[in-house]
Design an enzyme around this catalytic site. Sequence first.
Site, mmCIF file in Angstrom:
data_model
loop_
_atom_site.group_PDB
_atom_site.id
_atom_site.type_symbol
_atom_site.label_atom_id
_atom_site.label_comp_id
_atom_site.label_asym_id
_atom_site.label_seq_id
_atom_site.Cartn_x
_atom_site.Cartn_y
_atom_site.Cartn_z
ATOM 1 N N TYR A 54 0.817 -1.208 0.000
ATOM 2 C CA TYR A 54 0.000 0.000 0.000
ATOM 3 C C TYR A 54 0.854 1.261 0.000
ATOM 4 O O TYR A 54 1.954 1.274 0.520
ATOM 5 C CB TYR A 54 -0.896 0.031 1.251
ATOM 6 C CG TYR A 54 -2.014 -0.978 1.268
ATOM 7 C CD1 TYR A 54 -2.370 -1.710 0.139
ATOM 8 C CD2 TYR A 54 -2.731 -1.210 2.441
ATOM 9 C CE1 TYR A 54 -3.400 -2.634 0.196
ATOM 10 C CE2 TYR A 54 -3.771 -2.135 2.490
ATOM 11 C CZ TYR A 54 -4.091 -2.837 1.363
ATOM 12 O OH TYR A 54 -5.116 -3.753 1.416
ATOM 13 N N GLY A 242 -17.013 2.219 -2.580
ATOM 14 C CA GLY A 242 -17.737 3.484 -2.528
ATOM 15 C C GLY A 242 -19.029 3.512 -3.313
ATOM 16 O O GLY A 242 -19.826 4.445 -3.175
ATOM 17 N N LEU A 244 -21.725 1.700 -3.031
ATOM 18 C CA LEU A 244 -22.931 1.598 -2.207
ATOM 19 C C LEU A 244 -23.219 2.866 -1.411
ATOM 20 O O LEU A 244 -24.277 2.979 -0.792
ATOM 21 C CB LEU A 244 -22.817 0.397 -1.267
ATOM 22 C CG LEU A 244 -22.896 -0.971 -1.958
ATOM 23 C CD1 LEU A 244 -22.561 -2.096 -0.990
ATOM 24 C CD2 LEU A 244 -24.284 -1.190 -2.559
#
Length: 313
Positions: A54, A242, A244
């Site tokens: 990440y 994102g 939903l």
Amino acid sequence: MPVPLFNLAPNLTVSRLCLGTMTFGEQNSLPQSFGLLDEAFNGGINFFDSAEMYPVPQRAETQGRSEEYLGRWIKLRKIPRDRIVLATKVAGPSGQMTWIRGGPKCLDCRNITNAIDSSLKRMQVDYIDLYQIHWPDRYVPMFGETEYDPTRQFCSVGIEEQLDALSRAVAAGKIRYIGVSNETPYGVMKFIQVADRIAHYPKIVSVQNSYNLLCRTFDAGIAECCHHEGISLLAYSPLAMGILSGKYFAADGGPADARLNVFKGRYSEGESRYNLSNNIIKAAALEYHAIAIKYSLHPVSLAIGMISLSLNA
């Protein structure tokens, strides 16, 4: 209302909400990341998840920043180490991320050991509470793929060697518990089988797979494995990246700084698994949004609440 707690493993109590740090260092700046961490911790969340690769979208220039930001926050805020639960992950084989140990090429003992030591250094801590294999060493359909193709199988590092490396890290006090991610029912049961056969090998305590109202593959087979073996699901992408939240259904396509707009074309998982040009997926997402509005719920609350209901049913 305080965030509920549960026992992920013996002597490992975590909040039922975990803050992922995948965007820290790319989409989120250091001040923004610290703000999110502060809000989560002050709100009762003690569980934080990261990964050596990440932030995402992954780049050589930013690799490791998410762990670094997390470690800097702990140090700057003087957070007692026993007040938080840290989880992170070792990257599996990838021909794309050549800046991580040349690939990484495999999940052998050397790669796992080096990854653990590097994560400890970046986070400035002495141990990791939950260490996870980000994706299998062997071929499996993942990140939006749904069908298994046996012709894509390649020679892979055995689960015995992976567990041996992890058991050595546990014995050295570098990690406490282990888990897997983006796994299949076959993989989960093989990890359990090998750990049962060799007494000093640690047993996995968690599976971190995608799970939300638009992605229910966990329910198809792996849920049964986890139920009988006492393994917890760490559901990632509970809002379907994102979607939903409803923000992408605005007439203008949603906020300009929203993830799938900023990095359009660079989020392969979101654009394959949650492709809004697919009428079925779009219709389902819109229906969930309409239900939330009908009952005066925030779409985010509905999405997360329904996951909790499904897993506790």
